[in-house]
Scaffold this motif. Structure first.
Motif, PDB file in Angstrom:
ATOM      1  N   LYS A   1       8.795 -18.491 -12.478  1.00 44.98           N
ATOM      2  CA  LYS A   1       7.623 -18.630 -11.598  1.00 44.98           C
ATOM      3  C   LYS A   1       8.028 -18.420 -10.138  1.00 44.98           C
ATOM      4  N   ALA A   2       9.193 -18.965  -9.764  1.00 43.50           N
ATOM      5  CA  ALA A   2       9.673 -18.788  -8.395  1.00 43.50           C
ATOM      6  C   ALA A   2       9.905 -17.306  -8.097  1.00 43.50           C
TER       7      ALA A   2
ATOM      8  N   GLU B   1       0.938 -26.870  -5.407  1.00 45.34           N
ATOM      9  CA  GLU B   1       2.130 -27.663  -5.101  1.00 45.34           C
ATOM     10  C   GLU B   1       2.364 -27.748  -3.592  1.00 45.34           C
TER      11      GLU B   1
ATOM     12  N   SER C   1       9.346 -20.273 -17.219  1.00 47.97           N
ATOM     13  CA  SER C   1      10.203 -21.305 -16.631  1.00 47.97           C
ATOM     14  C   SER C   1       9.908 -21.402 -15.134  1.00 47.97           C
ATOM     15  N   ARG C   2      10.338 -22.511 -14.504  1.00 45.66           N
ATOM     16  CA  ARG C   2      10.124 -22.675 -13.058  1.00 45.66           C
ATOM     17  C   ARG C   2      10.892 -21.595 -12.280  1.00 45.66           C
ATOM     18  N   ARG C   3      12.040 -21.197 -12.808  1.00 44.41           N
ATOM     19  CA  ARG C   3      12.813 -20.164 -12.123  1.00 44.41           C
ATOM     20  C   ARG C   3      12.068 -18.844 -12.147  1.00 44.41           C
TER      21      ARG C   3
ATOM     22  N   GLU D   1      -0.835 -22.250  -9.034  1.00 46.32           N
ATOM     23  CA  GLU D   1       0.026 -23.429  -9.209  1.00 46.32           C
ATOM     24  C   GLU D   1       0.915 -23.635  -7.983  1.00 46.32           C
TER      25      GLU D   1
END
Length: 334
Positions: free
Chosen positions: A12-13, A65, A8-10, A61
């Motif tokens: 990945k963060a 960005e 998930s993006r969370r 990634e």
């Protein structure tokens, strides 16, 4: 074991944050909304290990960005105000803070203590000695000393003594005093007039006939003695020249004054303001002084209005040179 479940993006963060922290970077995560800080903490706590390929893919990634990011904007009014600091007026910024409910989060003394002593002088001059003592106590020692030196001796002594009684003043009271003073200072800076009332009245009376000037000052004495005294300090007339002009500046001033007008001013000073005439004559060449005395003696009798006009012309030239930064007026004692 390679990561197979999509991230998930969370998550990945969380990986990016963990990686950057492991490289010794200090991240300003305190600027994030509190719920995001909490979510990030839980995400980090729930992770164990990822392989090198997954880490490389997530970082690649992230870098991609960032490369495509053109411009980042602030999150929240307070951050926007930080970016615009110095670009919008203090009055506008204060209104935005008030409308956004941010006033209570900021310490008003942060801005007050950054002001120049000249901007704070009216506060120490007009507020109660108790309030002035609180202001003095919040300033750096060097700035407080400079401000004290700008005040009349008696006023400075009273405020200094009042500082000894500030120990009983609570933090909430100090904050309320700061907020009230800041609102007052912001309102003064937002005034429609470039100069304060004392300077405006002083400038008007500088060029008024002497009789009018004295009548106005006498009337001000009766209605507001404090204001009248401030106006007197702001006034610069022909009679003030010996006390407020450096003798070394006299030759520079004389170059810009028409000799006929100067002779008339000298002639008008035979009885009143003779000290000013002698001051000017005493700081020019002997030949020029003799010529001016002779021209003054030959000047026909003048009416009081003509005599005032001759002296005002000398004052006008000095004021113009002062505005241009070519001469400076000295502070008059008292």
């Amino acid at each position: 074991m390679p990561q197979t479940t999509p991230l998930s993006r969370r998550r990945k963060a969380a990986i990016v944050v963990r990686f950057l922290l492991s490289q010794g970077h200090k991240l300003p995560l305190g600027g994030l909304p509190q719920d995001l800080q909490i979510a990030l903490t839980h995400e980090l706590a729930g992770m164990r290990a990822i392989d090198r390929a997954t880490l490389d893919a997530v970082i690649a990634e992230f870098v991609d960005e960032v490369d495509h990011l053109g411009l980042a904007f602030p999150s929240g009014i307070d951050h926007a105000l930080d970016i615009l600091d110095g670009s919008i007026s203090e009055a506008a910024a204060a209104r935005v803070r008030h409308e956004a409910g941010l006033d209570t989060r900021r310490d008003p003394w942060e801005r007050i203590t950054d002001l120049d002593p000249a901007a704070l002088l009216p506060v120490l001059d007009s507020e109660s000695v108790e309030v002035a003592a609180v202001v003095l106590s919040k300033l750096k020692v060097s700035k407080a000393a400079e401000l004290l030196g700008m005040l009349p001796g008696e006023r400075a002594r009273r405020i200094t003594y009042a500082v000894s009684r500030t120990g009983a003043v609570g933090p909430a009271t100090v904050r309320r005093i700061g907020e009230a003073l800041l609102a007052q200072l912001d309102a003064e800076r937002a005034s429609a007039f470039a100069e304060g009332p004392v300077d405006r009245v002083g400038a008007i009376l500088n060029f008024a006939p002497a009789t009018t000037r004295e009548e106005v000052l006498s009337g001000l004495d009766e209605t507001d003695g404090v204001f009248a005294e401030k106006v007197r300090r702001a006034i610069f007339t022909f009679a003030n020249i010996p006390a407020r002009i450096d003798a070394r500046d006299v030759p520079r001033i004389l170059r810009d004054i028409d000799q006929t007008a100067l002779a008339r001013a000298i002639a008008a000073s035979v009885e009143a303001d003779s000290a000013t005439a002698e001051f000017l004559l005493g700081h020019m060449s002997q030949r020029m002084a003799d010529a001016l005395r002779e021209a003054a003696a030959e000047t026909p009798p003048m009416t009081p209005a003509e005599a005032d006009a001759a002296k005002v012309e000398v004052v006008r030239v000095i004021r113009a040179l002062e505005a241009a930064g070519e001469v400076f007026l000295l502070a008059e004692d008292g």
